[in-house]
Design a protein around this motif. Structure first.
Motif, PDB file in Angstrom:
ATOM      1  N   GLY A 300      68.307   3.915 -63.000  1.00 17.33           N
ATOM      2  CA  GLY A 300      68.421   4.298 -61.188  1.00 17.33           C
ATOM      3  C   GLY A 300      67.862   5.685 -60.751  1.00 17.33           C
ATOM      4  O   GLY A 300      67.023   5.867 -59.908  1.00 17.33           O
ATOM      5  N   ALA A 301      68.082   6.668 -61.592  1.00 16.36           N
ATOM      6  CA  ALA A 301      67.574   7.983 -61.420  1.00 16.36           C
ATOM      7  C   ALA A 301      66.156   7.985 -61.693  1.00 16.36           C
ATOM      8  O   ALA A 301      65.382   8.745 -60.980  1.00 16.36           O
ATOM      9  CB  ALA A 301      68.352   9.029 -62.308  1.00 16.36           C
ATOM     10  N   SER A 302      65.934   7.491 -62.917  1.00 14.04           N
ATOM     11  CA  SER A 302      64.406   7.269 -63.374  1.00 14.04           C
ATOM     12  C   SER A 302      63.387   6.834 -61.870  1.00 14.04           C
ATOM     13  O   SER A 302      62.368   7.271 -61.740  1.00 14.04           O
ATOM     14  CB  SER A 302      64.160   6.631 -64.379  1.00 14.04           C
ATOM     15  OG  SER A 302      64.876   7.135 -65.625  1.00 14.04           O
ATOM     16  N   ARG A 303      64.017   5.717 -61.541  1.00 16.84           N
ATOM     17  CA  ARG A 303      63.364   5.079 -60.342  1.00 16.84           C
ATOM     18  C   ARG A 303      63.377   5.602 -59.171  1.00 16.84           C
ATOM     19  O   ARG A 303      62.150   5.794 -58.399  1.00 16.84           O
ATOM     20  CB  ARG A 303      63.501   3.579 -60.073  1.00 16.84           C
ATOM     21  CG  ARG A 303      62.952   2.714 -59.187  1.00 16.84           C
ATOM     22  CD  ARG A 303      63.116   1.426 -59.064  1.00 16.84           C
ATOM     23  NE  ARG A 303      64.261   1.339 -58.114  1.00 16.84           N
ATOM     24  CZ  ARG A 303      65.487   0.507 -58.254  1.00 16.84           C
ATOM     25  NH1 ARG A 303      65.674   0.529 -59.840  1.00 16.84           N
ATOM     26  NH2 ARG A 303      66.248   0.527 -57.449  1.00 16.84           N
ATOM     27  N   ARG A 304      64.386   6.460 -58.869  1.00 17.35           N
ATOM     28  CA  ARG A 304      64.493   7.272 -57.502  1.00 17.35           C
ATOM     29  C   ARG A 304      63.208   8.372 -57.716  1.00 17.35           C
ATOM     30  O   ARG A 304      62.714   8.596 -56.782  1.00 17.35           O
ATOM     31  CB  ARG A 304      65.822   8.035 -57.688  1.00 17.35           C
ATOM     32  CG  ARG A 304      66.058   8.589 -56.369  1.00 17.35           C
ATOM     33  CD  ARG A 304      65.590   9.780 -56.185  1.00 17.35           C
ATOM     34  NE  ARG A 304      65.580  10.548 -54.647  1.00 17.35           N
ATOM     35  CZ  ARG A 304      64.587  10.534 -53.761  1.00 17.35           C
ATOM     36  NH1 ARG A 304      63.599   9.986 -53.974  1.00 17.35           N
ATOM     37  NH2 ARG A 304      64.890  11.045 -52.668  1.00 17.35           N
ATOM     38  N   ILE A 305      63.163   8.845 -59.109  1.00 11.39           N
ATOM     39  CA  ILE A 305      62.001  10.095 -59.091  1.00 11.39           C
ATOM     40  C   ILE A 305      60.673   9.368 -59.102  1.00 11.39           C
ATOM     41  O   ILE A 305      59.973  10.043 -58.224  1.00 11.39           O
ATOM     42  CB  ILE A 305      62.122  10.797 -60.539  1.00 11.39           C
ATOM     43  CG1 ILE A 305      63.621  11.443 -60.545  1.00 11.39           C
ATOM     44  CG2 ILE A 305      61.063  11.531 -60.601  1.00 11.39           C
ATOM     45  CD1 ILE A 305      63.830  11.959 -61.983  1.00 11.39           C
ATOM     46  N   VAL A 306      60.305   8.285 -59.742  1.00  9.16           N
ATOM     47  CA  VAL A 306      59.074   7.910 -59.887  1.00  9.16           C
ATOM     48  C   VAL A 306      58.538   7.030 -58.563  1.00  9.16           C
ATOM     49  O   VAL A 306      57.566   7.442 -57.876  1.00  9.16           O
ATOM     50  CB  VAL A 306      58.706   6.936 -61.019  1.00  9.16           C
ATOM     51  CG1 VAL A 306      59.157   7.570 -62.519  1.00  9.16           C
ATOM     52  CG2 VAL A 306      59.551   5.767 -60.891  1.00  9.16           C
ATOM     53  N   SER A 307      59.502   6.481 -57.709  1.00  2.91           N
ATOM     54  CA  SER A 307      59.202   5.812 -56.521  1.00  2.91           C
ATOM     55  C   SER A 307      59.061   6.945 -55.477  1.00  2.91           C
ATOM     56  O   SER A 307      58.427   6.790 -54.573  1.00  2.91           O
ATOM     57  CB  SER A 307      60.278   4.668 -56.263  1.00  2.91           C
ATOM     58  OG  SER A 307      60.171   3.534 -57.026  1.00  2.91           O
ATOM     59  N   GLY A 308      60.062   7.868 -55.520  1.00  2.00           N
ATOM     60  CA  GLY A 308      59.816   8.990 -54.809  1.00  2.00           C
ATOM     61  C   GLY A 308      58.817   9.800 -54.765  1.00  2.00           C
ATOM     62  O   GLY A 308      58.102  10.011 -53.866  1.00  2.00           O
ATOM     63  N   SER A 309      57.995   9.835 -56.070  1.00  2.00           N
ATOM     64  CA  SER A 309      56.933  10.679 -55.968  1.00  2.00           C
ATOM     65  C   SER A 309      55.809   9.883 -55.417  1.00  2.00           C
ATOM     66  O   SER A 309      54.720  10.263 -54.747  1.00  2.00           O
ATOM     67  CB  SER A 309      56.481  10.889 -57.554  1.00  2.00           C
ATOM     68  OG  SER A 309      55.147  11.652 -57.606  1.00  2.00           O
ATOM     69  N   LEU A 310      55.823   8.580 -56.204  1.00  2.00           N
ATOM     70  CA  LEU A 310      54.760   7.527 -55.285  1.00  2.00           C
ATOM     71  C   LEU A 310      54.668   7.459 -53.608  1.00  2.00           C
ATOM     72  O   LEU A 310      53.482   7.667 -52.868  1.00  2.00           O
ATOM     73  CB  LEU A 310      54.981   6.465 -56.025  1.00  2.00           C
ATOM     74  CG  LEU A 310      53.886   5.062 -55.492  1.00  2.00           C
ATOM     75  CD1 LEU A 310      52.319   5.385 -55.934  1.00  2.00           C
ATOM     76  CD2 LEU A 310      54.391   3.731 -55.881  1.00  2.00           C
TER      77      LEU A 310
END
Length: 632
Positions: A300-310
């Motif tokens: 969940g933290a990984s997706r928060r970072i990568v989707s946040g960056s996109l």
């Protein structure tokens, strides 16, 4: 800003922070590819996107358009287990056949040949994307090609094995080509040698804390994630080599322990290092860690970072009205570019779509988003390997990087002020500011002025780093290099120590060997007049006055078209110490630096300050540096 293609509705149940799901990633990949293919040659071998050409020329830029978009298409189709409703692979197969038919010919479709990096090197870079795309999609593309096309493609790719790469991450391009050829039964002594050579260099570049130098010098930047970790880890993952994956994956895990803190709460990566027009490619290492299981982060933290960056870049104008990635940061921004950047260069952002290798039922997509590290608590983290100090504040979601170890100066190069690079030479970088352009006043910079001529910082010599609970430090020294007149003054050095305490920065400098009558200047963060982000600087010792003057930077930064920079000035000669506080905050609660410390003592090369907030004391001793932080 509006996005020029349709996206699914936000899903704030599964993704409460970004609203993005796997379907959003697929839609963005599809939208980018559809827009780029409008500029393809009739047979699809070259994608000539509009814009100024790179130094490599139009044909090489067209190959770049093919190769880099192919990588996005490959992640998209491989992640869907071959489902290709838009027939993307059919287009790339046709382009491969046309481009390799007569390499080097001056016609509408032929690819340029791969030569040495200093002759015609850019095609070697693109060969890695072609090879990786072919490897990812082998069952649906490569295996269906005529043998003649396969042979031609192999011969073109082998140019990467037979020519000299640039002396940095480029050695991983032939490594990746060789990995593909071996994966389809076309390996031999030549491919084995390319792989062994790259892995040997990679080991020699490892500096600890999960960080590699980008070559034999001390360049540490986003290439760690989107190249130096991505290629060997993904190779091991695709080949099923458990030993290699444990080795390279373990280093990726260590890297992400610090690198995951380099994204702001708004999704922005640190604006630091070269090739920043690759934008959300900065998140590739985070996704790769989730895909391979080599990460300290929860899904969940990984997706928060990568989707946040996109989403950060899509929401801020990174796309043109035609749906193309522009050359720049948000919109076009020339100062963020290098001369090797061409119209299709931004499509190295395709590496972010490695996230799609996680299938739809993977926890990366099914777990609820969790906070990113910057959102959990204030943190100060030192990285002694690369000589960096990270400082993040939860209240405003800002991350700052204090640079005491990265310079992008190769060992064989001399130090010239003409080569000053704002993306490496500054003392600090952040997720909310960019460096000023070279012709403007330099932000976050210490300069010695001799006979009215200012200096820059080129080769950085790290002196150590460390951290404790809520504080940390990093130190370095450099020889000032002058912009005019003699390039150096014999014996003149500057020792610099940054201490991060909560959201404050203590910047201590000792100038040694300055001629009588010299001057020293220190600047803070560059911010725009209408931004909510506030830059503050306050002199504690060794300056003409504690309050800074404010200077304009009319070329602005990647964040603002016009910026201003605070600057302190003071006299120096022989050995002198100069001490200041700096801060970068967003929102209404900017701290008062005038009241941040209650006591300052400077004695025989030792500095001690008492912090007003908690009564703690920080003691800095120069040469060699020693930093102690004690609480009452």
């Amino acid at each position: 800003m509006s996005i020029p293609f349709e996206l699914p509705a936000d899903d704030h149940d599964i993704s409460p922070r970004t609203g993005y799901t796997r379907a959003h990633w697929e839609a963005v990949a599809d939208g980018l590819l559809t827009a780029a293919w409008r500029w393809a040659t009739p047979a699809g071998a070259l994608l000539h996107l509009p814009g100024r050409p790179s130094r490599s020329g139009v044909r090489s830029d067209g190959l770049e358009g093919y190769a880099r978009t192919f990588l996005a298409a490959a992640f998209r189709v491989a992640g869907a287990d071959g489902d290709d409703p838009r027939n993307l692979l059919e287009r790339y197969a046709a382009g491969l056949a046309a481009g390799t038919r007569t390499p080097g010919r001056d016609d509408s479709e032929s690819w340029p040949e791969i030569l040495d990096f200093d002759v015609q090197g850019q095609p070697m870079v693109e060969s890695a994307s072609v090879a990786l795309g072919l490897r990812l999609t082998a069952p649906w593309l490569w295996d269906k090609l005529d043998t003649g096309v396969q042979d031609r493609a192999e011969e073109w790719l082998r140019g990467a094995l037979r020519h000299t790469p640039a002396p940095n991450n480029w050695y991983l391009f032939p490594y990746t080509v060789a990995g593909f050829l071996e994966s389809v039964g076309r390996g031999d002594a030549e491919t084995a040698a390319a792989r062994e050579r790259a892995l040997g260099l990679l080991e020699s570049w490892y500096r600890g804390d999960g960080w590699y130098a980008d070559g034999d010098g001390r360049a540490f930047d986003h290439y760690n994630g989107w190249a130096l970790h991505l290629y060997p880890v993904l190779d091991a993952h695709l080949s099923g080599d458990a030993d290699a994956l444990a080795h390279h994956g373990g280093r990726l895990r260590a890297h992400l322990d610090g690198f995951s803190l380099m994204f702001g709460a708004d999704g922005a990566p640190l604006h630091y290092g070269r090739s920043l027009t690759y934008r959300f490619a900065a998140s590739a290492a985070v996704s790769l860690g989730a895909v391979t299981g080599h990460t300290p982060l929860t899904p969940g933290a990984s997706r928060r970072i990568v989707s946040g960056s996109l989403r950060h870049f899509l929401d801020r104008g990174a796309l043109t009205p035609d749906g193309l990635l522009s050359l720049g940061w948000y919109g076009p921004h020339e100062a963020s570019l290098q001369e090797y950047s061409g119209p299709a260069s931004p499509y190295w952002a395709s590496k972010a779509f490695v996230a799609l290798l996680a299938p739809a039922d993977h926890p990366l997509w099914t777990d609820t988003e969790e906070p990113a590290p910057v959102e959990e608590a204030d943190r100060v983290l030192s990285l002694p390997g690369p000589g960096l100090l990270l400082q993040s504040t939860r209240a405003d979601g800002t991350v700052r990087l204090h640079n005491h170890g990265s310079d992008h100066v190769r060992p064989h190069e001399g130090e010239s002020a003409a080569d000053d690079d704002p993306h490496y030479g500054r003392l600090a970088y952040s997720t909310r500011t960019g460096p000023t352009a070279p012709a403007n006043v330099a932000d976050n910079h210490v300069s010695v002025e001799v006979a009215g001529r200012g200096s820059v910082r080129r080769r950085v010599h790290p002196l150590g780093a460390g951290h404790g609970d809520g504080w940390g430090w990093a130190a370095s020294w450099h020889r000032p290099v002058f912009t005019a007149g003699p390039p150096m003054v014999p014996g003149l050095t500057v020792e610099s120590v940054t201490v991060a305490h909560g959201g404050l920065e203590l910047r201590a400098h000792r100038v040694v060997g300055a001629p009588p009558g010299s001057r020293v200047t220190l600047t803070g963060w560059a911010t725009g007049p209408e931004e909510l982000t506030v830059s503050a600087l306050h002199g504690l010792y060794g300056w003409d006055a504690p309050a800074p003057e404010t200077l304009p930077a009319p070329q602005g930064t990647a964040w603002t078209p016009w910026a201003h920079v605070p600057r302190l000035t003071g006299g120096c000669g022989g050995t002198t110490v100069h001490l200041a506080l700096a801060s970068l905050t967003t929102g209404p609660d900017a701290p008062s630096l005038e009241d941040a410390v209650t006591d300052v003592r400077v004695d025989d090369g030792t500095v001690e300050v008492t912090w007003a907030a908690d009564g703690s004391r920080t003691r800095v001793s120069f040469g060699p540096p020693e930093v102690r932080h004690t609480r009452p």
